[in-house]
Design an enzyme around this catalytic site. Structure first.
Site, PDB file in Angstrom:
ATOM      1  N   GLY A 142       0.839  -1.173   0.021  1.00  0.00           N
ATOM      2  CA  GLY A 142      -0.043  -0.002  -0.014  1.00  0.00           C
ATOM      3  C   GLY A 142       1.062   1.154  -0.082  1.00  0.00           C
ATOM      4  O   GLY A 142       0.716   1.994  -0.647  1.00  0.00           O
ATOM      5  N   MET A 196       5.443   2.775   1.816  1.00  0.00           N
ATOM      6  CA  MET A 196       6.386   2.202   2.342  1.00  0.00           C
ATOM      7  C   MET A 196       7.139   3.542   3.048  1.00  0.00           C
ATOM      8  O   MET A 196       6.999   4.431   2.470  1.00  0.00           O
ATOM      9  CB  MET A 196       7.393   1.615   1.346  1.00  0.00           C
ATOM     10  CG  MET A 196       8.893   1.301   1.964  1.00  0.00           C
ATOM     11  SD  MET A 196       8.721   0.096   3.161  1.00  0.00           S
ATOM     12  CE  MET A 196      10.207   0.753   4.195  1.00  0.00           C
ATOM     13  N   GLU A 197       7.179   3.259   4.337  1.00  0.00           N
ATOM     14  CA  GLU A 197       7.808   4.410   5.136  1.00  0.00           C
ATOM     15  C   GLU A 197       9.061   5.062   4.975  1.00  0.00           C
ATOM     16  O   GLU A 197       9.482   5.442   6.108  1.00  0.00           O
ATOM     17  CB  GLU A 197       7.477   3.976   6.652  1.00  0.00           C
ATOM     18  CG  GLU A 197       8.525   3.102   7.157  1.00  0.00           C
ATOM     19  CD  GLU A 197       8.124   1.485   7.152  1.00  0.00           C
ATOM     20  OE1 GLU A 197       8.683   0.843   7.894  1.00  0.00           O
ATOM     21  OE2 GLU A 197       6.949   1.255   6.125  1.00  0.00           O
ATOM     22  N   ASN A 198       9.596   4.868   3.742  1.00  0.00           N
ATOM     23  CA  ASN A 198      11.011   5.405   3.760  1.00  0.00           C
ATOM     24  C   ASN A 198      11.215   6.822   4.241  1.00  0.00           C
ATOM     25  O   ASN A 198      10.503   7.668   4.360  1.00  0.00           O
ATOM     26  CB  ASN A 198      11.425   5.549   2.214  1.00  0.00           C
ATOM     27  CG  ASN A 198      10.908   4.539   1.371  1.00  0.00           C
ATOM     28  OD1 ASN A 198      11.550   3.416   1.509  1.00  0.00           O
ATOM     29  ND2 ASN A 198      10.103   4.757   0.529  1.00  0.00           N
ATOM     30  N   HIS A 220      -0.529   5.758   9.355  1.00  0.00           N
ATOM     31  CA  HIS A 220       0.426   4.625   9.557  1.00  0.00           C
ATOM     32  C   HIS A 220       1.908   5.011   9.102  1.00  0.00           C
ATOM     33  O   HIS A 220       2.727   4.666  10.077  1.00  0.00           O
ATOM     34  CB  HIS A 220      -0.249   3.301   8.685  1.00  0.00           C
ATOM     35  CG  HIS A 220       0.702   2.224   8.582  1.00  0.00           C
ATOM     36  ND1 HIS A 220       0.267   1.141   9.665  1.00  0.00           N
ATOM     37  CD2 HIS A 220       1.799   1.883   8.267  1.00  0.00           C
ATOM     38  CE1 HIS A 220       1.048   0.003   9.426  1.00  0.00           C
ATOM     39  NE2 HIS A 220       2.049   0.411   8.559  1.00  0.00           N
ATOM     40  N   GLU A 221       2.173   5.267   8.003  1.00  0.00           N
ATOM     41  CA  GLU A 221       3.467   5.616   7.361  1.00  0.00           C
ATOM     42  C   GLU A 221       4.368   6.751   8.238  1.00  0.00           C
ATOM     43  O   GLU A 221       5.453   6.588   8.469  1.00  0.00           O
ATOM     44  CB  GLU A 221       3.556   5.883   5.827  1.00  0.00           C
ATOM     45  CG  GLU A 221       2.803   4.911   4.876  1.00  0.00           C
ATOM     46  CD  GLU A 221       3.175   3.311   5.171  1.00  0.00           C
ATOM     47  OE1 GLU A 221       4.621   3.245   5.549  1.00  0.00           O
ATOM     48  OE2 GLU A 221       2.561   2.386   5.107  1.00  0.00           O
ATOM     49  N   HIS A 229       5.619   5.599  11.359  1.00  0.00           N
ATOM     50  CA  HIS A 229       6.865   4.717  11.415  1.00  0.00           C
ATOM     51  C   HIS A 229       7.975   5.814  11.272  1.00  0.00           C
ATOM     52  O   HIS A 229       8.999   5.278  11.538  1.00  0.00           O
ATOM     53  CB  HIS A 229       6.950   4.079   9.858  1.00  0.00           C
ATOM     54  CG  HIS A 229       6.060   2.782   9.779  1.00  0.00           C
ATOM     55  ND1 HIS A 229       6.529   1.609  11.007  1.00  0.00           N
ATOM     56  CD2 HIS A 229       5.405   2.225   9.059  1.00  0.00           C
ATOM     57  CE1 HIS A 229       5.758   0.621  10.565  1.00  0.00           C
ATOM     58  NE2 HIS A 229       4.906   1.033   9.311  1.00  0.00           N
TER      59      HIS A 229
END
Length: 875
Positions: free
Chosen positions: A272, A274-276, A308-309, A312
């Site tokens: 969905g 990605m928390e880079n 959510h991301e 992180h």
């Protein structure tokens, strides 16, 4: 389980302090050149350096000790199976610091992992490619040779050489952009040095994008990057992000550590999002919102994913799990706090009730299987890591954290979180470290309680009975492991430490008693509870357990569903527990159908949504019988009163949840063939297609699914035309998900072929096939055959990612004949998919459970459905 592959983490002799990395992607030939200059520390003398490396060719490598001669590597030994390379040197590298230089080349693959290419169409209609990254869990090694383990942190100085008309982004802000000496069409873009961080969080993107920007109240520059010409669609996510950063800063009492954060929509993207760190990548549908063409559920999804991301950025990026065994900490925590954040930004979403149907019940469904796994799993080889990105890590993880937060209380929980984040910042931590911080802040036995939830799989079923003794009620509680196959029959039953809360009809929303159940049986006395008063366990459906009431206790709770005196989340939990008990053969399904009929006055969207899911499961089960039509009648009877109350058009003063409920109910009635709904859906669909009256975004899914389910080849062609014309990925996905509803065999084939065509983005093929499998008996058979016939291509596309597991689950979970379980098992024995091994076992188990359920209850369900329609007998 087959033998675990022997697996070793990287040796500790040499470790990185800083990676100086320059990459030059070729967007035409799909290759890239790279130069690495890493400052490293040799901790003990050695003549080799072992790093991770996959699909990369090293051209030259050398090591120069500080202030000394450069030593050229004389051999590169690739261990492809282990994704490692060993560089051998002709003389010993002595202890101390030095510079490791590696020149290498790689490919911009089309597998949505590592440094890969993503196809997009320009506003003028040309096809082009962007170069983007997805490194979690173990794919940074596909972009540059590195120590690709979460605990080996370093700083990064990244620069990218790119065409001068392209946008180039990375984790940090741009510090310099200058013409590239060898080619006037290129520029070299340099980025600021990152903090100390793990490799899996590094990211870079090269492509064409527009953006919208703002500064959050705490001074962070926030940008949302969108496809060219769609900057408007980034505004909603921008607003959410700008509200969320200060919320987390305040919640954790730790500031966001970077100068900027970018959120960017990537066309081809497997997860969905990605928390880079500082450059969060998203699927287009998880980030872009068009005020006119986006439905309410899309807005909610975007808000949750952004929440959510961004969580992180602290929990995961600033403090990182020591090894993938503790992945659940990252994911479970972010999956819990995303709801806290959305509840803060959008109180009108009633999002915590939705948590129960989206995460809590999903996790319980999976965790009742013999082939579940504990939250903490020891993992080694990369293919085992992929396998744990599942509902246990995310949803059970989030559910036990919600239970823990409730048990500790918000204030002490926040104190503990602050302690944890400040103590381990820029470092790595394990599950025990979090427990220790929370124990300090709360004074409660957190480690003892929580290890019963994270180190053993499954959860308890609590059986409760009550006896009136004068003015008091005496409750007897017994805990046993809940199993999807029925009562637990093993030798030593596992035990949990269960925070139990109990309420009564006196005050349904307040706990009359709270107690920690730490043994198999417990007797409690509730003072001053009259004979007529009901008693309910698990207030707010927060404890991760199921409850089975004695018949008379259950009987007294039914009126509280009908008159809505039980809060929504408790009505939902009660119904869901009963449904699961029936599935497991502990009670009869007919008893549950009777309770479902008590929900006719239900106003709450989430309660309906859970009810609808369960009826869907039952419907799928009964599609294996010859009385499938009777269950459709039952569905129509349950849903038509609320359908009539809601009508088709929004009324003044309605909000988010009314829109979600209307879509749910009309879709359910339409699929079941409710006559008035079907006629109205056809009429509105015709107006929509002819451009007379465009359907509101919230009505599209229910209308599309209704006309397709009862449609023909012309309907399907119209749908495919709408798909082709759709400008938004959200609309394309909306259509892709419902195409499977078509019922004629030759049209089902057409949909399956379409799933693998160029028209469907690779990450979305899975939901088209899943839609076919989930819609009908014919669809289920056809989808499974299609997966088998096209296995090579599908496996090649998705191997090693979680999409392969999702594909398998969606295509076989609905079967209910013993021999199908054997067939599925046999197929995957000859066509192995290592990262989906556990999924295959779970699916086979589910098929056998479905078959047992059908054998056990089909006849009584049939009788019940017939007699509830029969005229009362003459006396």
């Amino acid at each position: 389980m087959p033998e675990k592959r022997p697996f070793e983490r990287l040796p500790a002799e040499v470790s990185p302090l800083n990676y100086g990395l320059c990459l030059k992607p070729d967007l035409i030939d799909f290759t890239f050149e790279g130069k690495l200059e890493a400052a490293v520390q040799v901790r003990q003398a050695t003549n080799q350096i072992v790093m991770n490396c996959a699909d990369i060719d090293i051209i030259t490598a050398s090591y120069a000790p500080e202030g000394d001669e450069e030593i050229h590597a004389t051999g590169f030994n690739y261990q492809n199976e282990d994704e490692k390379v060993t560089l051998s040197f002709p003389s010993t590298l002595q202890k101390g610091t030095g510079t490791l230089k590696i020149d290498f080349v790689g490919e911009l693959n089309d597998k949505m992992k590592g440094f890969y290419r993503s196809k997009y169409t320009t506003p003028s209609g040309d096809t082009r490619y962007a170069a983007v990254t997805q490194f979690e869990a173990t794919d940074a090694r596909r972009a540059f040779p590195c120590w690709d383990e979460p605990a080996i942190k370093a700083t990064f100085d990244i620069s990218l050489v790119v065409p001068k008309d392209r946008v180039a982004l990375s984790n940090m802000n741009v510090t310099d952009r200058k013409p590239y000496p060898d080619d006037e069409n290129l520029v070299e873009v340099k980025f600021a040095r990152t903090p100390v961080m793990s490799t899996y969080l590094v990211a870079f993107v090269v492509g064409e994008y527009d953006f919208v920007e703002t500064r959050s109240s705490d001074g962070v520059l926030v940008r949302v990057y969108t496809p060219v010409g769609k900057a408007e669609q980034g505004k909603f996510a921008l607003e959410v992000a700008a509200k969320t950063l200060p919320f987390y800063k305040d919640y954790f009492n730790v500031p966001y550590p970077l100068p900027k954060i970018d959120l960017i929509a990537i066309a081809d993207f497997a997860a969905g999002a990605m928390e880079n760190w500082g450059l969060v990548t998203y699927r287009e549908t998880a980030l872009l919102i068009d005020p006119k063409n986006s439905c309410s559920s899309s807005r909610q999804w975007v808000a949750l994913v952004v929440g959510h991301e961004l969580a992180h950025q602290w929990f995961g990026n600033l403090v990182t799990m020591e090894w993938w065994t503790h992945l659940w900490l990252n994911e479970g925590f972010a999956s819990w706090i995303e709801y806290l954040c959305v509840d803060h930004c959008f109180p009108e979403y009633d999002i915590w009730t939705q948590f129960v149907s989206a995460d809590y019940t999903r996790a319980q469904e999976l965790d009742a299987l013999d082939n579940s796994h504990p939250i903490e799993v020891s993992v080694g080889h990369p293919s085992e890591v992929d396998e744990i990105f599942d509902a246990i890590s995310y949803s059970k993880g989030a559910s036990v954290i919600r239970m823990l937060h409730d048990y500790i209380g918000d204030e002490d929980f926040r104190k503990g979180m602050h302690l944890y984040l400040t103590r381990f910042q820029q470092r790595n931590a394990a599950t025990e470290d979090l427990w220790e911080s929370l124990e300090k802040s709360s004074g409660k036995p957190i480690a003892a309680v929580m290890s019963t939830w994270t180190k053993q799989m499954g959860f308890p079923l609590i059986y409760v009975e009550a006896e009136q003794q004068e003015e008091d009620k005496v409750l007897k509680l017994v805990q046993k492991k809940f199993c999807a196959s029925g009562p637990y029959s093993g030798e030593d039953c596992p035990l949990w430490m269960v925070p139990i809360s109990i309420c009564t009809s006196d005050d349904p929303s307040c706990a009359k008693m709270q107690v920690l159940m730490d043994k198999p049986e417990l007797t409690l006395v509730l003072k001053d509870v009259k004979p007529g008063q009901w008693v309910k366990l698990n207030l707010g459906t927060v404890g991760f357990y199921r409850t089975q009431y004695s018949p008379d206790m259950l009987e007294s709770l039914i009126p509280a569903i009908q008159d809505l005196s039980l809060p929504p989340v408790d009505r939902l939990g009660l119904q869901n527990d009963l449904f699961s008990l029936a599935r497991a053969g502990i009670i009869s399904t007919v008893d549950v159908l009777k309770v479902m009929e008590a929900f006719v006055n239900e106003p709450n969207y989430t309660v309906w949504s859970d009810l609808s899911c369960n009826l869907g499961i039952l419907s799928t089960l009964l599609s294996h019988t010859d009385f499938y039509e009777e269950i459709q009648v039952f569905v129509k009877d349950v849903f038509s009163p609320i359908g009539e109350r809601l009508g088709w058009d929004p009324k003044p003063g309605e909000g988010h949840l009314d829109a979600l409920l209307r879509g749910l109910v009309l879709g359910k009635l339409g699929k079941a063939g409710h006559k008035a709904t079907l006629e109205e859906a056809r009429r509105r669909f015709k107006d929509h297609v002819e451009g007379k009256h465009i359907l509101s975004a919230d009505l599209r899914s229910p209308v599309y699914v209704t006309v397709l389910k009862h449609g023909d080849g012309a309907t399907l062609d119209t749908m495919l035309k709408l798909h082709k014309q759709a400008d938004m990925q959200e609309e394309k996905n909306r259509i892709e998900r419902v195409l499977g509803a078509i019922s004629q065999p030759e049209l089902i084939q057409k949909v399956l072929t379409f799933a693998l065509s160029e028209e469907v983005r690779p990450q979305d093929t899975v939901s088209v096939i899943g839609g076919v499998a989930g819609s009908s008996k014919q669809g289920r058979r056809a989808a499974w055959k299609f997966v088998k016939d096209n296995w090579e291509e599908l496996y090649n596309r998705y191997q090693g990612g979680f999409l392969i597991s999702r594909l398998i689950k969606l295509s076989v979970d609905g079967f209910a004949i013993d021999k199908m379980a054997a067939e599925v098992k046999a197929f995957f024995e000859t066509h192995p998919a290592p990262s989906a091994e556990r999924t295959v076992q779970q699916c086979c188990e589910n098929i056998l459970l479905n078959a047992a359920w059908l054998n056990r209850d089909a006849e009584s369900i049939h009788q019940y459905l017939l007699q509830r329609k029969a005229p009362p007998a003459m006396v």
